[in-house]
Write an enzyme that holds these catalytic residues in place. Sequence first.
Site, PDB file in Angstrom:
ATOM      1  N   ARG A  37      14.404  64.117   5.178  1.00  0.00           N
ATOM      2  CA  ARG A  37      14.285  62.386   5.245  1.00  0.00           C
ATOM      3  C   ARG A  37      15.554  61.956   5.290  1.00  0.00           C
ATOM      4  O   ARG A  37      16.271  60.984   5.497  1.00  0.00           O
ATOM      5  CB  ARG A  37      13.269  62.233   4.517  1.00  0.00           C
ATOM      6  CG  ARG A  37      11.925  62.275   5.018  1.00  0.00           C
ATOM      7  CD  ARG A  37      10.368  62.288   4.076  1.00  0.00           C
ATOM      8  NE  ARG A  37      11.044  62.595   2.697  1.00  0.00           N
ATOM      9  CZ  ARG A  37      10.297  62.748   1.890  1.00  0.00           C
ATOM     10  NH1 ARG A  37       9.385  61.848   1.400  1.00  0.00           N
ATOM     11  NH2 ARG A  37      10.337  63.534   0.548  1.00  0.00           N
ATOM     12  N   ASN A  55       7.372  61.485   4.710  1.00  0.00           N
ATOM     13  CA  ASN A  55       6.203  63.025   5.625  1.00  0.00           C
ATOM     14  C   ASN A  55       4.621  62.713   5.752  1.00  0.00           C
ATOM     15  O   ASN A  55       3.854  61.987   4.478  1.00  0.00           O
ATOM     16  CB  ASN A  55       6.318  63.616   4.139  1.00  0.00           C
ATOM     17  CG  ASN A  55       7.539  64.728   3.706  1.00  0.00           C
ATOM     18  OD1 ASN A  55       8.213  65.019   4.638  1.00  0.00           O
ATOM     19  ND2 ASN A  55       8.484  65.092   2.805  1.00  0.00           N
TER      20      ASN A  55
END
EC number: 3.6.1.7
Length: 109
Positions: A37, A55
């Site tokens: 990320r 996520n």
Amino acid sequence: MSPHYIGTMADAADHDAGQDVRLRARVEGVVQAVGFRYWTVRKAEELSLTGTVRNEDDGTVAVVVEGPQSVVLEFRRWLGSDDAPGRVDHVEESVSPATGEFSSFDVVY
């Protein structure tokens, strides 16, 4: 499906490269707990794209990104490349016209 649905990034190649598009991608593989990320945010900011990354409970990472079609295509290629952290096994994608919903690129928790 929206009447404005374009398809995949390959389908988007038939459209104006400067047209703003929205890419929704579900990234599968070893992509959680590896900095994926963080690096996705950095890459999106480097390319001046907007959107989100988060996520998912199933171990995938969901990405929504908007910007000029040619730049989003570059970002999409990066998502599936060896340059992305972790190990990307598959990227499921869909492309539609951009909505202008985002003003930055952020991690969603």
